[in-house]
Enzyme design. Structure first.
Site, PDB file in Angstrom:
ATOM      1  N   THR A   1       0.651  -1.194  -0.079  1.00  0.00           N
ATOM      2  CA  THR A   1      -0.061   0.418   0.107  1.00  0.00           C
ATOM      3  C   THR A   1       1.037   1.099   0.304  1.00  0.00           C
ATOM      4  O   THR A   1       2.086   1.055   0.196  1.00  0.00           O
ATOM      5  CB  THR A   1      -0.900  -0.111   1.271  1.00  0.00           C
TER       6      THR A   1
ATOM      7  N   LYS B   1      -7.157  10.487  -3.129  1.00  0.00           N
ATOM      8  CA  LYS B   1      -7.520   8.835  -3.132  1.00  0.00           C
ATOM      9  C   LYS B   1      -7.946   9.504  -5.347  1.00  0.00           C
ATOM     10  O   LYS B   1      -8.756  10.209  -4.960  1.00  0.00           O
ATOM     11  CB  LYS B   1      -8.088   8.289  -2.826  1.00  0.00           C
TER      12      LYS B   1
ATOM     13  N   GLU C   1      -4.625  -2.930   5.054  1.00  0.00           N
ATOM     14  CA  GLU C   1      -3.521  -3.109   6.697  1.00  0.00           C
ATOM     15  C   GLU C   1      -5.351  -3.442   7.079  1.00  0.00           C
ATOM     16  O   GLU C   1      -4.597  -4.093   8.504  1.00  0.00           O
ATOM     17  CB  GLU C   1      -3.268  -1.554   7.409  1.00  0.00           C
TER      18      GLU C   1
ATOM     19  N   TRP D   1      -3.520   5.444  -4.873  1.00  0.00           N
ATOM     20  CA  TRP D   1      -3.181   6.911  -4.624  1.00  0.00           C
ATOM     21  C   TRP D   1      -1.842   7.713  -4.368  1.00  0.00           C
ATOM     22  O   TRP D   1      -1.764   7.336  -5.767  1.00  0.00           O
ATOM     23  CB  TRP D   1      -2.204   6.102  -2.622  1.00  0.00           C
TER      24      TRP D   1
HETATM   25  P1  AMP Z   1      -7.050   1.468   1.064  1.00  0.00           P
HETATM   26  O1  AMP Z   1      -5.703   1.311   1.497  1.00  0.00           O
HETATM   27  O2  AMP Z   1      -6.097   1.565  -0.100  1.00  0.00           O
HETATM   28  O3  AMP Z   1      -7.987   0.074   0.433  1.00  0.00           O
HETATM   29  O4  AMP Z   1      -7.172   2.564   1.549  1.00  0.00           O
HETATM   30  C1  AMP Z   1      -7.911   2.424   2.503  1.00  0.00           C
HETATM   31  C2  AMP Z   1      -8.180   4.025   2.809  1.00  0.00           C
HETATM   32  O5  AMP Z   1      -9.195   4.503   1.364  1.00  0.00           O
HETATM   33  C3  AMP Z   1      -8.845   4.214   4.191  1.00  0.00           C
HETATM   34  O6  AMP Z   1      -8.159   4.461   5.053  1.00  0.00           O
HETATM   35  C4  AMP Z   1      -9.538   5.597   4.233  1.00  0.00           C
HETATM   36  O7  AMP Z   1      -8.822   6.780   4.302  1.00  0.00           O
HETATM   37  C5  AMP Z   1     -10.137   5.112   2.593  1.00  0.00           C
HETATM   38  N1  AMP Z   1     -11.303   4.492   2.084  1.00  0.00           N
HETATM   39  C6  AMP Z   1     -11.956   3.236   2.887  1.00  0.00           C
HETATM   40  N2  AMP Z   1     -13.379   3.298   2.556  1.00  0.00           N
HETATM   41  C7  AMP Z   1     -13.768   4.034   2.891  1.00  0.00           C
HETATM   42  C8  AMP Z   1     -14.895   5.262   2.556  1.00  0.00           C
HETATM   43  N3  AMP Z   1     -15.844   4.327   2.748  1.00  0.00           N
HETATM   44  N4  AMP Z   1     -14.840   6.249   3.003  1.00  0.00           N
HETATM   45  C9  AMP Z   1     -14.481   7.062   3.103  1.00  0.00           C
HETATM   46  N5  AMP Z   1     -12.489   6.966   2.690  1.00  0.00           N
HETATM   47  C10 AMP Z   1     -12.683   5.070   2.196  1.00  0.00           C
END
Ligand code: AMP
Length: 542
Positions: A183, A438, A327, A443
């Site tokens: 990530t 995002k 994570e 990212w």
């Molecule tokens: P990832 O590890 O790439 O899946 O990203 C995780 C991050 O995505 C989280 O820490 C949030 O910042 C963002 N995220 C995931 N789900 C949501 C959601 N439903 N609404 C807003 N942000 C989200």
């Protein structure tokens, strides 16, 4: 006093064994890169995973070895997902949207020995190959479609051909690593999350427990979320548990292709990030109808816009807004409603669905202020969300610095998300403390872009902030305090960024300020910049 029950390790191989026996009616449908639509059941998936594991042993892959994939969602990728952990090795899914630099980094950091790739990525790998001198390749296709390549790659179907289709899987401790997914960090290199058999099994059980009732018996599920994004949100492991059919879209993720696939394959539940649902909704509106069987979507990765949730709900599609991270395996919270909540008026239900739902069993949550003090779960107090549980990363693979930064003194993992939690358990994400943007579910590290932009001679200070975008959720805006009277153009600055970043990570626009607003601690105040440029219209939206 110990209980007197058997102890069998929670191994992922048990999932495939179970589905092969218990769910003969379910199927894996794959739109393949070669252009055809392929079908097989869980029993055939198991048989082919057995063949693959035997082939891997012949290639010298041993327990603990890392085996990489660079591939779309399809049955061969799913077979790797099951075969590699079943033999005690580790499946490392590489995200093809990483920059070339990051791809090389993760392959080296993981210590990958073998890489499975779709035909799509062969030209890319030919370019990177010099920097991965010890890598061996397997191309996910048959003999007739093998490309003419200098990669000295093996053919997947040739590897499987003629091998035994049954075996007893080896047994080992359930804490053994099974999967590896990198990530983005706020700065620097990607960080590896190393899942175990136990964590993936517990995640599958928890997911099935909360989503199972809404999915219904033997659902037909479309994982639009890629297998290289946190195990496609665990679907390769939850699906065999609940007897689901999986409809794999391959590389065609546009609205029209997804509509056609949903319709042809009677998809009931589809999982993906908001950008995907934006595309599907545009297609639904232009055709004047949703795919007939579609009645459920799971959305996460970014906040789902309320207008989009409402548009789906008005068509009878139940939107489950979930939250999670690489994570957290990833499901941390999910938004299925209680019967009482379902009976509430439409507007109230939509307001509930704007939040990210309730925590799933096994993921504890706390919100804390800047001093680490716990905040009440009263729906008002905001704080950084910390999580703890068996499906939460205890640290990052071979990265003690990032691990030390992520985990607090009580052993909780800091998510970098700012949230509030209501007394009825509903989580609402309010902001993001981590300096990341995002875009379309991927990212962009603002700090990385800033550091690179600062190497441009006309840039004295700069900051990258996220602006909301209707298609990509967020896009980066570069705010520059120039040196003297210079006003470098966007293209000019992008020229210094381009060698290091993927093209979609480049800023969409550049604006200039005379002075950068600063916080009390001497950092650039991105909050002020976000407020100041809230009405800025990006070029593609003008
Ligand atoms: P990832 O590890 O790439 O899946 O990203 C995780 C991050 O995505 C989280 O820490 C949030 O910042 C963002 N995220 C995931 N789900 C949501 C959601 N439903 N609404 C807003 N942000 C989200």
């Amino acid at each position: 006093m110990d209980g007197l029950m058997m102890h069998r390790p929670l191994l992922q191989s048990g999932l495939l064994d179970y589905a092969a026996e218990a769910w003969p009616g379910a199927e894996i449908v794959s739109r393949r890169v070669e252009g055809d639509l392929h079908r097989q059941g869980w029993a055939e998936t198991r048989a082919r995973a057995v063949q693959l594991s035997l082939a891997l042993e012949d290639l010298g892959i041993a327990p603990g070895d890392r085996v990489a994939t660079l591939a779309w969602n399809g049955h061969r990728h799913l077979e790797i997902y099951h075969a590699v952990p079943a033999m005690g090795a580790v499946c490392h899914t590489i995200n093809p949207r990483l920059s070339a630099e990051q791809m090389i980094f993760v392959a080296h950091h993981a210590g990958d020995r073998l890489l499975f790739t779709d035909l799509t990525f062969v030209p890319l790998l030919e370019k990177l190959h010099d920097r991965l001198p010890d890598m061996r390749y397997v191309i996910l296709t048959d003999r007739a479609h093998m490309p003419d390549t200098g990669l000295q790659a093996l053919c997947y179907e040739d590897l499987l051909e003629g091998r035994a289709t049954d075996r007893a899987w080896p047994e080992f401790p359930e804490t053994t690593a099974s999967g590896l997914c990198y990530t983005s960090g706020t700065t620097g290199d990607p960080k590896g999350v190393l899942y175990s058999h136990r964590s993936n099994m517990l995640h599958a059980l928890a997911t099935a427990a909360v989503l199972g009732p809404d999915l219904g018996p033997q659902p037909r599920i479309l994982p639009v979320v890629p297998l290289f994004h946190v195990n496609a949100w665990g679907l390769p492991f939850t699906a065999p548990l609940v007897g689901a059919s999986l409809v794999m879209p391959g590389p065609a993720l546009d609205g029209a292709s997804l509509w056609d696939l949903c319709q042809a394959e009677a998809v009931q539940s589809a999982w993906g990030v908001p950008t995907i649902w934006q595309g599907l909704m545009a297609e639904i509106q232009s055709r004047g109808a949703k795919p007939d069987a579609l009645r459920h979507i799971v959305v996460g990765g970014s906040a789902m816009p309320r207008s989009l949730t409402e548009a789906f709900e008005k068509m009878g599609v139940d939107v489950n807004h979930a939250w999670g991270m690489t994570e957290t395996s990833p499901l941390g919270s999910q938004g299925s409603l209680t019967p009482q909540e379902r009976d509430r008026p439409f507007a109230e239900r939509m307001a509930l669905k704007q939040g990210q739902g309730r925590r799933v069993f096994g993921v504890e949550m706390k919100i804390v202020d800047d001093a680490g003090r716990r905040q009440p779960h009263d729906g008002q107090a905001m704080g950084e969300l910390f999580v703890r549980g068996n499906t939460v990363a205890a640290g990052y693979h071979d990265n003690p610095d990032a691990t030390a930064r992520a985990v607090d003194a009580e052993g909780w993992f800091g998510t970098g998300d700012i949230a509030s939690i209501r007394p009825d358990g509903f989580l609402t994400l309010r902001d993001r403390a981590k300096d990341l943007i995002k875009s379309g579910g991927e990212w962009i590290s603002s700090i990385d872009v800033e550091n690179l932009a600062l190497t441009h001679p006309d840039v004295a200070q700069c900051a990258v902030i996220a602006l909301p975008h209707p298609k990509w959720d967020e896009r980066p805006l570069l705010v520059v305090k120039p040196r003297g009277d210079a006003r470098p153009g966007l293209e000019d600055v992008c020229a210094v960024l381009r060698p290091h970043l993927a093209s979609w990570q480049l800023p969409d626009d550049i604006v200039f300020v005379d002075e950068m607003p600063m916080t009390a601690t001497g950092k650039i105040s991105k909050l002020t910049l976000r407020q100041r440029f809230a009405d800025h219209v990006l070029p593609d939206l003008r």
